[in-house]
Design an enzyme around this catalytic site. Sequence first.
Site, mmCIF file in Angstrom:
data_model
loop_
_atom_site.group_PDB
_atom_site.id
_atom_site.type_symbol
_atom_site.label_atom_id
_atom_site.label_comp_id
_atom_site.label_asym_id
_atom_site.label_seq_id
_atom_site.Cartn_x
_atom_site.Cartn_y
_atom_site.Cartn_z
ATOM 1 N N ASP A 2 0.832 -1.198 0.000
ATOM 2 C CA ASP A 2 0.000 0.000 0.000
ATOM 3 C C ASP A 2 0.872 1.256 0.000
ATOM 4 O O ASP A 2 1.924 1.288 0.622
ATOM 5 C CB ASP A 2 -0.891 -0.010 1.246
ATOM 6 N N ARG A 6 -0.026 7.622 -2.647
ATOM 7 C CA ARG A 6 0.455 8.649 -1.718
ATOM 8 C C ARG A 6 1.913 8.994 -1.990
ATOM 9 O O ARG A 6 2.331 10.142 -1.870
ATOM 10 C CB ARG A 6 0.270 8.167 -0.278
ATOM 11 N N HIS A 19 3.176 3.529 -9.160
ATOM 12 C CA HIS A 19 3.000 2.109 -9.449
ATOM 13 C C HIS A 19 4.272 1.515 -10.054
ATOM 14 O O HIS A 19 4.626 0.363 -9.775
ATOM 15 C CB HIS A 19 1.820 1.909 -10.390
ATOM 16 N N GLU A 49 -11.779 -4.566 -4.871
ATOM 17 C CA GLU A 49 -12.275 -3.208 -4.689
ATOM 18 C C GLU A 49 -11.539 -2.190 -5.562
ATOM 19 O O GLU A 49 -12.037 -1.084 -5.796
ATOM 20 C CB GLU A 49 -12.153 -2.791 -3.217
ATOM 21 N N LEU A 113 10.915 -20.665 -4.328
ATOM 22 C CA LEU A 113 9.939 -19.769 -3.716
ATOM 23 C C LEU A 113 8.651 -19.853 -4.518
ATOM 24 O O LEU A 113 8.679 -19.817 -5.742
ATOM 25 C CB LEU A 113 10.450 -18.321 -3.726
ATOM 26 N N SER A 178 -8.042 -5.386 5.089
ATOM 27 C CA SER A 178 -8.640 -4.987 3.809
ATOM 28 C C SER A 178 -8.962 -6.182 2.911
ATOM 29 O O SER A 178 -8.570 -6.212 1.742
ATOM 30 C CB SER A 178 -7.742 -3.981 3.078
#
Length: 224
Positions: A2, A6, A19, A49, A113, A178
């Site tokens: 997140d 911002r 991004h 969302e 991984l 979330s």
Amino acid sequence: MDGNGRWARSRGVPVVQGHREGGEAVQRCVRAAMEHGVDYLTLYAFSSENWRRSGEEISDLTGLMQFYLRHRFRELDSQGVRLRIIGEPERFGESFCRELHRAEEQTRSNTRLTLSLALSYGSRAEIAGGVRHLAERVRAGTLNPQDIDEDMLSAALQTGDMPDPDLVVRTSGESRLSNFLLWQSAYAELVFLDVLWPDFGEKDFAEAMRRYMRRQRRFGGRPE
């Protein structure tokens, strides 16, 4: 993961730049996970969302994901990373979905991984899907409702062949899940970091691991 928007706004640059820098943070996170001997890493790349965002931002995000898949995938494959997709990737279109599934198939035998990308993912929808699957078996007469237990529902989820997470990390100072891996994270340790995702690096990964190692995990039992 997140804080891309911002990060961009605080620097007066377009959100798409945030991004892009977030994509570089993904690379750093994957490297750190391998260096710390982590077997499974799940990244919440696009939530169900997130479709509420502007068409321009969704288009930018989709284009960036395609770019990294085409230009960084070979590096991940050569490092022994297995790619998994959870969520509803078909919502991104047939072409991109084909690329994702091709990458999954190509890396299926890699064992260093397992990297799961949550794309158009929502945990409530995933749980509802698992319940529908079990309900269909009941309707078909192949499952007795009384036999349904927690393990059976876990196996019906998209993560059914993976272990539950030990640690959930959220960046940017937000302190909530979330709609991310709600069922699977029932006993996960939660770590919330103030760093915005584009600034996330190896030291932040190490800090999350340090906090995790200091926790005493009792799973409902008494401390020894």
